[in-house]
Write a protein that holds these residues in place. Structure first.
Motif, mmCIF file in Angstrom:
data_model
loop_
_atom_site.group_PDB
_atom_site.id
_atom_site.type_symbol
_atom_site.label_atom_id
_atom_site.label_comp_id
_atom_site.label_asym_id
_atom_site.label_seq_id
_atom_site.Cartn_x
_atom_site.Cartn_y
_atom_site.Cartn_z
ATOM 1 N N LYS A 130 0.864 -1.451 0.000
ATOM 2 C CA LYS A 130 -0.098 -0.075 0.674
ATOM 3 C C LYS A 130 0.959 1.815 0.057
ATOM 4 O O LYS A 130 1.627 1.399 0.028
ATOM 5 N N ASN A 132 0.786 5.522 -0.933
ATOM 6 C CA ASN A 132 -0.339 6.741 -1.435
ATOM 7 C C ASN A 132 -1.574 6.399 -1.477
ATOM 8 O O ASN A 132 -2.264 6.834 -2.567
ATOM 9 N N GLY A 133 -2.015 5.711 -0.062
ATOM 10 C CA GLY A 133 -2.954 5.184 -0.243
ATOM 11 C C GLY A 133 -3.758 3.847 -1.363
ATOM 12 O O GLY A 133 -5.341 3.969 -1.494
ATOM 13 N N ARG A 134 -3.132 3.141 -1.973
ATOM 14 C CA ARG A 134 -3.690 2.277 -2.734
ATOM 15 C C ARG A 134 -2.932 1.190 -3.091
ATOM 16 O O ARG A 134 -1.960 1.347 -2.707
ATOM 17 N N TRP A 135 -3.401 0.077 -3.680
ATOM 18 C CA TRP A 135 -2.905 -1.187 -2.797
ATOM 19 C C TRP A 135 -1.886 -1.398 -4.839
ATOM 20 O O TRP A 135 -2.712 -1.008 -5.754
ATOM 21 N N ARG A 136 -0.691 -1.704 -4.428
ATOM 22 C CA ARG A 136 -0.414 -1.443 -6.052
ATOM 23 C C ARG A 136 0.932 -2.971 -6.125
ATOM 24 O O ARG A 136 1.039 -3.955 -5.238
#
Length: 165
Positions: A130, A132-136
């Protein structure tokens, strides 16, 4: 006064452990702080008080207890940890701890490789971090015997990823 160690299971879904004389019972203190697979602990170790540890099966209950008691959290020994490294070779780098989870794709579940050779510039791993607030998705650049995991695009990596237990 002698040494005292208590190990007690409760009916409330957690296990409690305590020891007296922190300075004289090194084995008891090691047992309180020892990490276990799948077990969250909250250790209360205040001077001149009985040291204790309560074991929980989930993180939320452990964190709630730690906030209420002021205890220290001991994470499970099998917990995945991930670190992102930013910067370029020869320059100072920044390392940041980030949440990580296992999220295998269909070919991971079947035990297959993404390419016939096992080599490639953008091989999907079964991990996501995770940022910047996103799952990558974490990818691996594997062009020899050693690979480098990263998030971003091939040739334009956002960060190098280091994942371990």
């Amino acid at each position: 006064m002698g040494r005292f160690t208590l190990n007690h299971s409760t009916n409330w879904g957690f296990k409690a452990m305590a020891t007296w004389h922190q300075m004289k019972n090194a084995d008891g203190m090691r047992a309180l702080y020892a990490a276990k697979p799948g077990i969250w602990k909250v250790v209360c170790d205040k001077p001149h008080e009985m040291a204790s540890a309560i074991e929980f099966s989930n993180e939320a209950d452990a964190r709630a207890n730690a906030a209420r008691t002021g205890g220290r959290i001991v994470e499970p020994s099998d917990l995945l940890k991930a670190y992102l490294q930013f910067g370029k070779a020869g320059e100072p780098m920044q390392t940041v701890s980030v949440p990580v989870k296992e999220s295998p794709l269909w070919f991971h579940d079947k035990g297959l490789q993404q390419t016939a050779s096992g080599y490639g510039l953008k091989l999907a791993t079964p991990y996501m971090v995770k940022w910047n607030g996103r799952w990558r998705r974490v990818y691996c650049c594997q062009i020899s015997n050693a690979g480098t995991c990263y998030i971003g695009k091939p040739g334009d990596w956002l960060a190098i990823v280091d994942i371990h237990r």
